[in-house]
Design a protein around this motif. Structure first.
Motif, short mmCIF file in Angstrom:
data_model
loop_
_atom_site.label_atom_id
_atom_site.label_comp_id
_atom_site.label_asym_id
_atom_site.label_seq_id
_atom_site.Cartn_x
_atom_site.Cartn_y
_atom_site.Cartn_z
N UNK A 59 0.84 -1.21 0.00
CA UNK A 59 0.00 0.00 0.00
C UNK A 59 0.87 1.25 0.00
N UNK A 60 1.91 1.24 0.82
CA UNK A 60 2.82 2.39 0.85
C UNK A 60 3.51 2.62 -0.48
N UNK A 61 3.92 1.53 -1.14
CA UNK A 61 4.58 1.65 -2.43
C UNK A 61 3.62 2.20 -3.49
N UNK A 62 2.39 1.74 -3.49
CA UNK A 62 1.40 2.24 -4.46
C UNK A 62 1.11 3.71 -4.20
N UNK A 63 0.92 4.08 -2.93
CA UNK A 63 0.67 5.49 -2.62
C UNK A 63 1.86 6.37 -3.01
N UNK A 64 3.06 5.87 -2.76
CA UNK A 64 4.25 6.62 -3.16
C UNK A 64 4.34 6.79 -4.67
N UNK A 65 4.03 5.74 -5.42
CA UNK A 65 4.06 5.81 -6.87
C UNK A 65 2.99 6.78 -7.39
N UNK A 66 1.82 6.76 -6.79
CA UNK A 66 0.76 7.69 -7.17
C UNK A 66 1.21 9.13 -6.91
N UNK A 67 1.86 9.37 -5.79
CA UNK A 67 2.35 10.72 -5.47
C UNK A 67 3.41 11.16 -6.47
N UNK A 68 4.31 10.27 -6.85
CA UNK A 68 5.34 10.62 -7.82
C UNK A 68 4.72 10.91 -9.18
N UNK A 69 3.75 10.11 -9.59
CA UNK A 69 3.07 10.36 -10.87
C UNK A 69 2.35 11.71 -10.83
N UNK A 70 1.68 12.01 -9.72
CA UNK A 70 0.99 13.29 -9.60
C UNK A 70 1.97 14.45 -9.69
N UNK A 71 3.08 14.35 -8.97
CA UNK A 71 4.10 15.41 -9.03
C UNK A 71 4.67 15.56 -10.43
N UNK A 72 4.90 14.44 -11.09
CA UNK A 72 5.43 14.47 -12.46
C UNK A 72 4.44 15.17 -13.38
N UNK A 73 3.17 14.80 -13.29
CA UNK A 73 2.17 15.41 -14.16
C UNK A 73 1.96 16.89 -13.84
N UNK A 74 2.04 17.25 -12.58
CA UNK A 74 1.78 18.61 -12.15
C UNK A 74 2.92 19.57 -12.49
N UNK A 75 4.18 19.14 -12.29
CA UNK A 75 5.30 20.07 -12.40
C UNK A 75 6.24 19.83 -13.56
N UNK A 76 6.35 18.61 -14.06
CA UNK A 76 7.35 18.32 -15.10
C UNK A 76 6.70 18.24 -16.48
N UNK A 77 5.63 17.55 -16.58
CA UNK A 77 4.98 17.32 -17.87
C UNK A 77 4.04 18.49 -18.18
N UNK A 78 4.57 19.53 -18.78
CA UNK A 78 3.75 20.70 -19.12
C UNK A 78 3.81 20.99 -20.57
#
Length: 78
Positions: A59-78
């Motif tokens: 569960x922790x790994x999935x939540x961490x991966x979701x957070x990384x994907x969200x950060x990537x989409x929010x700040x890097x992929x523009x």
């Protein structure tokens, strides 16, 4: 050391269990019942903790991966 503790606790647990279940058993039988129950319960509890730890890690790994994907989409992929 944990096995010795389980045996000591098992002796007391056997006494309490025979009283709770209203079983008339002699002292050696009560001790054997308690030790067997403590060893079985200790084993099952350890297995449950291992499985719970694995599930918590997943569960922790999935939540961490979701957070990384969200950060990537929010700040890097523009």
């Amino acid at each position: 050391m944990p096995m010795i503790m389980l045996i000591i606790i098992g002796i007391a647990a056997g006494f309490l269990a025979t009283r709770v279940m209203n079983v008339q058993a002699d002292l050696p039988t009560t001790i054997v019942i308690g030790i067997a129950g403590a060893l079985a319960g200790g084993f099952l509890l350890r297995m449950l903790l291992v499985m719970t730890t694995f599930a918590a890690g997943l569960v922790g790994a999935v939540l961490g991966a979701v957070a990384v994907i969200w950060l990537y989409q929010k700040y890097i992929e523009r």
